[in-house]
Enzyme design. Structure first.
Site, PDB file in Angstrom:
ATOM      1  N   HIS A 281       0.700  -1.182   0.209  1.00  0.00           N
ATOM      2  CA  HIS A 281      -0.080  -0.192   0.015  1.00  0.00           C
ATOM      3  C   HIS A 281       0.887   1.165  -0.062  1.00  0.00           C
ATOM      4  O   HIS A 281       1.720   1.447   0.988  1.00  0.00           O
ATOM      5  CB  HIS A 281      -0.989   0.014   1.408  1.00  0.00           C
ATOM      6  CG  HIS A 281      -1.869   1.411   1.171  1.00  0.00           C
ATOM      7  ND1 HIS A 281      -2.983   1.000   0.687  1.00  0.00           N
ATOM      8  CD2 HIS A 281      -1.562   2.436   1.655  1.00  0.00           C
ATOM      9  CE1 HIS A 281      -3.493   2.322   0.752  1.00  0.00           C
ATOM     10  NE2 HIS A 281      -2.903   3.025   1.367  1.00  0.00           N
ATOM     11  N   CYS A 282       0.741   1.962  -1.154  1.00  0.00           N
ATOM     12  CA  CYS A 282       1.751   3.188  -1.302  1.00  0.00           C
ATOM     13  C   CYS A 282       0.991   4.747  -0.742  1.00  0.00           C
ATOM     14  O   CYS A 282      -0.063   4.842  -1.335  1.00  0.00           O
ATOM     15  CB  CYS A 282       1.893   3.374  -2.511  1.00  0.00           C
ATOM     16  SG  CYS A 282       3.343   4.654  -3.094  1.00  0.00           S
ATOM     17  N   PRO A 283       1.347   5.099   0.203  1.00  0.00           N
ATOM     18  CA  PRO A 283       0.498   6.356   0.858  1.00  0.00           C
ATOM     19  C   PRO A 283       0.995   7.577  -0.097  1.00  0.00           C
ATOM     20  O   PRO A 283       0.130   8.271  -0.359  1.00  0.00           O
ATOM     21  CB  PRO A 283       1.198   6.814   1.969  1.00  0.00           C
ATOM     22  CG  PRO A 283       2.501   6.166   1.989  1.00  0.00           C
ATOM     23  CD  PRO A 283       2.412   4.987   1.237  1.00  0.00           C
TER      24      PRO A 283
END
Length: 384
Positions: free
Chosen positions: A216-218
């Site tokens: 999951h890439c912020p």
């Protein structure tokens, strides 16, 4: 005490219902695939706690075969390739990650929204700085056009990564033909209560199971999975090229400029210094991420799977890096012309179900209906 007993009974009845439903769906897939040997070419995208179910395929097949069997009229060696143009996604104009939301967007993670907005601000700032330098005749207009084009492509890829379903598993997901034949145990997510294909992980931020989830890439405010991996890689490449391009321009000006004509004014010097700092950070970050993605393609494992594999290696003294085959470029960038690989457009896969690791009953029913028409085509299919 009576309330606790009622809750236990409700949980047990729910488990039994899910188990029976999943067995029926799994058997349906095997039956439909047996009578309909068609390979999917599909551009439509449907949008850890694990429990295991055992499928008694023989009993289930015998119960459902009369309802689903048809005379396909196709040889087992021949296959019809088609593009499924039917849109299974909801038409509801709402932002979210639920299956009922029409526009995919993670709107619950405030930090992700802030960080993804910062990416746009930094890229727009760098494009603005280069444009100002060109207007003051400190850079050639062609140089500025090339850099701004890279910035526009990077922003387009970022938007596609953010607003594209990364491969969330729908409620109608069932095992593929290969899994139905070769596997007897089918994992399910106890949170989503959906089928959980191989290399699928549940994201607590998006609150969905994502097929082929890498992480999951912020900075994207989204998960990176099978559905948006191409756009994520393109974003990294565009930012890497833009950062390297800008650093080369500034280095040439700093070391080779010996006259006032090419020297930056004092105000522009401050803008260039800030942009240089941003470009160095972006260059280092994207270089690391590109190497990580390439290593994942070589080993066939995403970041999460690779971390789990490293834990097993450390605990069991196993020196094997990965037992998975490498991921082909076509499984990420699609089977269109090669020039489309460099554009932030959705890929078309040769077999959508194989890439995502699951099939869906609505699509299988459309295949059955298409085959039943006799001519191999329907309003929602383009065969070739």
């Amino acid at each position: 005490d009576d309330d606790d007993d009622d809750d236990d009974n409700d949980k047990e009845s729910k488990k039994q219902y899910n188990r029976s439903l999943f067995q029926d769906l799994s058997a349906s897939v095997s039956i439909l695939k047996e009578v309909l040997p068609i390979k999917r070419r599909n551009r439509t995208k449907n949008r850890s706690t694990k429990s295991t179910l055992t499928l008694n395929s023989n009993d289930s097949k015998s119960k459902i075969i009369s309802a689903f069997s048809v005379d396909s009229g196709c040889d087992n060696d021949s296959a019809l390739y088609y593009e499924d143009n039917y849109n299974d996604l909801p038409w509801k104009c709402s932002f979210g990650t639920a299956e009922t939301d029409g526009i995919w967007m993670n709107n619950t993670d405030v930090s992700g929204i802030i960080m993804s907005s910062m990416v746009w601000i930094m890229i727009l700032y760098s494009g603005f700085t280069v444009t100002i330098l060109a207007q003051n005749n400190k850079l050639h207009s062609t140089v500025a056009i090339i850099y701004c084009t890279l910035c526009a492509l990077a922003l387009s890829a970022h938007a596609k990564t953010t607003f594209t379903d990364p491969g969330a598993i729908p409620q109608t997901a069932v095992p593929t033909e290969e899994d139905g034949i070769n596997r007897a145990f089918f994992p399910m997510c106890s949170v989503c209560e959906t089928y959980k294909p191989k290399h699928t992980h549940h994201c607590r931020i998006c609150n969905r199971c994502v097929s082929g989830m890498d992480h999951h890439c912020p900075w994207m405010n989204n998960c990176i999975g099978r559905g948006n991996m191409k756009h994520f890689i393109l974003f990294l490449v565009y930012v890497w090229l833009a950062s390297a391009y800008a650093l080369c321009l500034f280095a040439i000006n700093y070391f080779l400029c010996n006259s006032d004509e090419c020297a930056f004014p004092q105000v522009l010097v401050q803008l260039v210094r800030i942009m240089t700092f941003l470009c160095i950070g972006a260059f280092v970050f994207t270089s690391n991420m590109i190497m990580t993605v390439l290593w994942g393609m070589v080993t066939g494992l995403g970041t999460i799977d690779r971390m789990k594999r490293e834990e097993q290696v450390n605990s069991n003294n196993d020196t094997t890096i990965s037992n998975e085959p490498p991921i082909p470029w076509e499984d990420i960038f699609g089977t269109q012309h090669y020039y489309s690989w460099f554009l932030p457009i959705d890929p078309m896969f040769d077999d959508y179900d194989r890439i995502m690791g699951y099939s869906t009953l609505p699509r299988l029913r459309r295949e059955k209906k298409m085959n039943g028409n006799g001519n191999g085509q329907s309003n929602n299919f383009s065969s070739f």
